[in-house]
Design an enzyme around this catalytic site. Sequence first.
Site, PDB file in Angstrom:
ATOM      1  CG  LEU A 187       1.894   0.144   3.591  1.00 54.33           C
ATOM      2  CD1 LEU A 187       2.688  -0.001   4.887  1.00 54.33           C
ATOM      3  CD2 LEU A 187       2.485  -0.740   2.499  1.00 54.33           C
ATOM      4  CG  ASP A 188       2.998   3.995   3.734  1.00 55.41           C
ATOM      5  OD1 ASP A 188       3.435   4.064   4.886  1.00 55.41           O
ATOM      6  OD2 ASP A 188       3.638   3.520   2.780  1.00 55.41           O
ATOM      7  CD  GLU A 189      -3.850   5.322   1.923  1.00 56.68           C
ATOM      8  OE1 GLU A 189      -4.575   6.298   2.200  1.00 56.68           O
ATOM      9  OE2 GLU A 189      -3.193   5.235   0.874  1.00 56.68           O
ATOM     10  CG  LEU A 240       4.941   5.831  -0.801  1.00 56.75           C
ATOM     11  CD1 LEU A 240       4.592   5.387   0.610  1.00 56.75           C
ATOM     12  CD2 LEU A 240       5.263   4.619  -1.645  1.00 56.75           C
TER      13      LEU A 240
END
Length: 284
Positions: A227-229, A196
Amino acid sequence: MQTAILLIDCPDRKGIVAAVANFLVQSYDADILNADQHQDAALQLFFMRVEFTTDIAGFSEETFRARFAELAAQFSMHWRIEFAERKQRVALFVSHYLHCLADLLHRYQTGELPCELALIVSNHEAARPLAEFYKIPFHYTPVTPATKAEVELQQRELLRENKIDLVILARYMQVLSPDFVREMPQRIINVHHSFLPAFSGAKPYHAAFARGVKLIGATSHYVTEVLDEGPIIEQDVMRISQSDQLANLIQKGRDLERIVLSRAVQWHLNHRILSYANKTVIFA
């Protein structure tokens, strides 16, 4: 004899280590088993983890809080104390990729994960045989766009009923709502491939293979509303060559996901992580 872990973060200044050690020895006749610290020079912050034992009668979080309050105020500390004897209650969330689930269940059975594995939640039936084999309660919660909000309410109620301390997303392919995340801050751990954002989407390994990548990786992190942070806990990478076919790349990627997720879970369960400024300190 009780074993406890004291975790501290505060503005950096001289004398913190000595003050904490003296307090533990003088107040609790403590035997310090392990002590580790970290300084963030840029932010001028200090972080410390102390694991100790004591046989003083009446030792509890409440009595410790009362005794430690003066020292904590002196150094402007944020702190918490954990007791090794208390095992955290854990829920595993999974979809149809089962490699991380199988790895965690095996580690749990062999005693590598010091926790109580209370339940497995899935939006697919694929994980049910594994749950039954390991005798872990299984909850099938299918999700559609129309039912997502209702299903999340059911899942959150399950977590409350079972007094869950930690949620592990063992390749759970649903995005959690902000309300879900806010209910368990710093208590949801996720794992994903490290492609990502370059290789996002349903088939990142296929996209990476098509691009001819030379490195693959995996990341484990705390879940936040973005999200995904969330704060990264662990990462690992592996080299790829032209001789690796798509199946090899997927297998190596899944091996990395198993490793980084299990490390993150073990460190969390052993109270070795402090999170700040959207990153983490991992104590030895």
